[in-house]
Scaffold this motif. Structure first.
Motif, PDB file in Angstrom:
ATOM      1  N   ASP A  48      20.993 -64.366  17.697  1.00 33.47           N
ATOM      2  CA  ASP A  48      21.876 -64.679  18.595  1.00 33.47           C
ATOM      3  C   ASP A  48      22.941 -63.963  18.308  1.00 33.47           C
ATOM      4  N   GLU A  49      22.944 -62.402  17.759  1.00 30.60           N
ATOM      5  CA  GLU A  49      23.801 -61.231  18.730  1.00 30.60           C
ATOM      6  C   GLU A  49      24.967 -61.626  17.158  1.00 30.60           C
ATOM      7  N   THR A  50      25.274 -61.931  16.635  1.00 29.30           N
ATOM      8  CA  THR A  50      25.706 -62.093  16.067  1.00 29.30           C
ATOM      9  C   THR A  50      26.084 -60.545  14.835  1.00 29.30           C
ATOM     10  N   PRO A  51      27.152 -60.244  15.093  1.00 28.70           N
ATOM     11  CA  PRO A  51      27.383 -59.503  13.631  1.00 28.70           C
ATOM     12  C   PRO A  51      27.255 -59.271  12.394  1.00 28.70           C
ATOM     13  N   ILE A  52      26.013 -59.391  11.258  1.00 28.33           N
ATOM     14  CA  ILE A  52      26.129 -59.134  10.191  1.00 28.33           C
ATOM     15  C   ILE A  52      26.020 -57.567   9.418  1.00 28.33           C
ATOM     16  N   GLY A  53      26.601 -57.915   7.783  1.00 24.75           N
ATOM     17  CA  GLY A  53      26.244 -56.961   6.974  1.00 24.75           C
ATOM     18  C   GLY A  53      26.460 -56.805   5.803  1.00 24.75           C
ATOM     19  N   PHE A  54      26.283 -55.693   5.161  1.00 27.67           N
ATOM     20  CA  PHE A  54      26.883 -56.039   3.403  1.00 27.67           C
ATOM     21  C   PHE A  54      26.795 -55.147   2.928  1.00 27.67           C
ATOM     22  N   ALA A  55      27.578 -55.149   1.894  1.00 28.99           N
ATOM     23  CA  ALA A  55      28.207 -53.662   1.356  1.00 28.99           C
ATOM     24  C   ALA A  55      27.114 -53.060   0.510  1.00 28.99           C
ATOM     25  N   CYS A  56      26.286 -52.021   0.093  1.00 31.21           N
ATOM     26  CA  CYS A  56      25.543 -51.565  -0.044  1.00 31.21           C
ATOM     27  C   CYS A  56      26.135 -50.335  -1.352  1.00 31.21           C
ATOM     28  N   GLN A  57      25.666 -50.407  -2.331  1.00 35.28           N
ATOM     29  CA  GLN A  57      25.668 -48.661  -3.407  1.00 35.28           C
ATOM     30  C   GLN A  57      24.117 -48.225  -2.854  1.00 35.28           C
ATOM     31  N   SER A  58      22.728 -48.821  -2.789  1.00 31.84           N
ATOM     32  CA  SER A  58      21.386 -48.264  -3.331  1.00 31.84           C
ATOM     33  C   SER A  58      20.691 -47.606  -2.076  1.00 31.84           C
ATOM     34  N   PHE A  59      21.289 -46.474  -1.480  1.00 38.00           N
ATOM     35  CA  PHE A  59      21.956 -46.230  -0.511  1.00 38.00           C
ATOM     36  C   PHE A  59      21.311 -44.649  -0.430  1.00 38.00           C
ATOM     37  N   ALA A  60      20.099 -43.677  -0.129  1.00 35.22           N
ATOM     38  CA  ALA A  60      20.126 -42.375  -0.149  1.00 35.22           C
ATOM     39  C   ALA A  60      18.935 -42.012   1.012  1.00 35.22           C
ATOM     40  N   ALA A  61      19.333 -40.486   0.584  1.00 31.94           N
ATOM     41  CA  ALA A  61      18.467 -39.612   1.223  1.00 31.94           C
ATOM     42  C   ALA A  61      17.099 -39.614   1.482  1.00 31.94           C
ATOM     43  N   LEU A  62      16.082 -39.303   1.818  1.00 32.72           N
ATOM     44  CA  LEU A  62      14.459 -39.494   1.511  1.00 32.72           C
ATOM     45  C   LEU A  62      14.119 -38.075   1.844  1.00 32.72           C
ATOM     46  N   SER A  63      14.202 -38.167   3.272  1.00 30.77           N
ATOM     47  CA  SER A  63      13.219 -36.742   4.063  1.00 30.77           C
ATOM     48  C   SER A  63      14.271 -36.495   4.775  1.00 30.77           C
ATOM     49  N   LEU A  64      13.753 -34.560   5.170  1.00 30.77           N
ATOM     50  CA  LEU A  64      14.791 -34.332   5.651  1.00 30.77           C
ATOM     51  C   LEU A  64      13.874 -34.364   7.463  1.00 30.77           C
ATOM     52  N   GLU A  65      12.300 -33.985   6.866  1.00 30.41           N
ATOM     53  CA  GLU A  65      10.899 -33.374   7.923  1.00 30.41           C
ATOM     54  C   GLU A  65      10.272 -34.823   7.602  1.00 30.41           C
ATOM     55  N   PRO A  66      10.192 -35.684   8.235  1.00 37.00           N
ATOM     56  CA  PRO A  66      10.758 -36.810   9.488  1.00 37.00           C
ATOM     57  C   PRO A  66      12.212 -37.433   8.556  1.00 37.00           C
ATOM     58  N   PRO A  67      13.566 -37.074  10.072  1.00 43.34           N
ATOM     59  CA  PRO A  67      14.444 -37.832   8.976  1.00 43.34           C
ATOM     60  C   PRO A  67      14.705 -39.143   8.785  1.00 43.34           C
ATOM     61  N   LEU A  68      14.384 -39.646   7.561  1.00 42.12           N
ATOM     62  CA  LEU A  68      13.827 -40.882   6.232  1.00 42.12           C
ATOM     63  C   LEU A  68      15.367 -41.054   5.655  1.00 42.12           C
ATOM     64  N   VAL A  69      15.720 -42.201   5.539  1.00 39.46           N
ATOM     65  CA  VAL A  69      16.864 -42.444   4.402  1.00 39.46           C
ATOM     66  C   VAL A  69      16.434 -43.858   3.949  1.00 39.46           C
ATOM     67  N   LEU A  70      16.682 -44.801   2.498  1.00 43.93           N
ATOM     68  CA  LEU A  70      16.631 -45.168   2.118  1.00 43.93           C
ATOM     69  C   LEU A  70      17.593 -46.808   1.852  1.00 43.93           C
ATOM     70  N   PHE A  71      17.611 -47.867   1.643  1.00 50.75           N
ATOM     71  CA  PHE A  71      18.642 -48.123   0.805  1.00 50.75           C
ATOM     72  C   PHE A  71      17.776 -50.109   0.174  1.00 50.75           C
ATOM     73  N   CYS A  72      18.379 -51.083  -0.554  1.00 54.01           N
ATOM     74  CA  CYS A  72      17.518 -51.911  -1.440  1.00 54.01           C
ATOM     75  C   CYS A  72      18.244 -53.072  -1.803  1.00 54.01           C
ATOM     76  N   PRO A  73      17.743 -53.295  -0.434  1.00 52.57           N
ATOM     77  CA  PRO A  73      18.310 -55.276  -0.765  1.00 52.57           C
ATOM     78  C   PRO A  73      17.926 -56.169  -1.957  1.00 52.57           C
ATOM     79  N   THR A  74      19.075 -57.160  -1.755  1.00 49.74           N
ATOM     80  CA  THR A  74      18.292 -58.020  -2.596  1.00 49.74           C
ATOM     81  C   THR A  74      16.846 -58.968  -1.785  1.00 49.74           C
TER      82      THR A  74
END
Length: 207
Positions: A48-74
């Protein structure tokens, strides 16, 4: 969206695996607290176009080619449910001055965007103003990770906003906020090795 379960390292290990002493959850948390991390806020829009978000420490770079990142939500995260439904998300790398933003997005407040400076990006995702950087992604794949998911995102767009801050990141260490000392931000003598470590594709890379 397919969720892949990782191989169980105990499979085929025989009696040695069953004799291993159990890991104490509190000690495990304390040990992991010795690893200093940056802090991000992962955002998206709900159906319904409501913004949502959470604070996250578990973010990391994963790959340059292709450009990938990761995070780990509960697995029970409402924000993750919205990201999964939307298929896209924005990583906002917090600056030192954004400690109140981190506290708000790490809380149970129903409307974490109230009183927060933000705007909608060209790709239609919520971006927090004054963050050090933003990385906009689509969900590429999801892996089962115990009580979390490991979400791999393919980078679609990114930007830096150093003019809005002093360029110092918000850090978390041993259960509390910390910061970089100004006089210790000069390049280390092993900078060339670090650059190689981030770009190498050999089998012995750390990344």
């Amino acid at each position: 969206m397919n969720v892949t379960a990782p191989a169980d390292p105990a499979d085929g290990a025989g009696e040695a695996a069953t004799e291993q002493a159990p890991i104490d959850p509190r000690q495990f948390r304390n040990i992991l607290g010795q690893f200093c991390t940056g802090i991000t806020v992962i955002t998206t829009f709900t159906d319904d176009e409501t913004p949502i978000g959470f604070a996250c420490q578990s973010f990391a770079a994963l790959s340059l080619e292709p450009p990938l990142v990761l995070f780990c939500p509960t697995k029970g995260s409402r924000s993750w449910a919205a990201i999964e439904a939307n298929g896209r998300f924005c990583v906002n790398v917090l600056a030192e001055e954004q400690q109140p933003v981190c506290a708000k997005f790490g809380s149970r407040e129903p409307d974490k965007f109230a009183g927060t400076d933000w705007h909608t990006s060209d790709l239609g995702l919520p971006r927090l103003d004054n963050s050090l950087a933003t990385i906009e992604c689509r969900v590429d794949s999801v892996i089962d990770g115990g009580d979390h998911f490991i979400v791999i995102g393919r980078v679609l767009a990114m930007s830096e906003t150093p003019a809005a801050t002093n360029g110092r990141p918000l850090l978390f260490y041993r259960g509390q906020y910390t910061a970089i000392e100004p006089e210790k931000t000069t390049p280390a003598p092993w900078r060339a090795d670090l650059d190689h470590f981030l770009t190498t594709t050999t089998l012995d890379t750390w990344l």
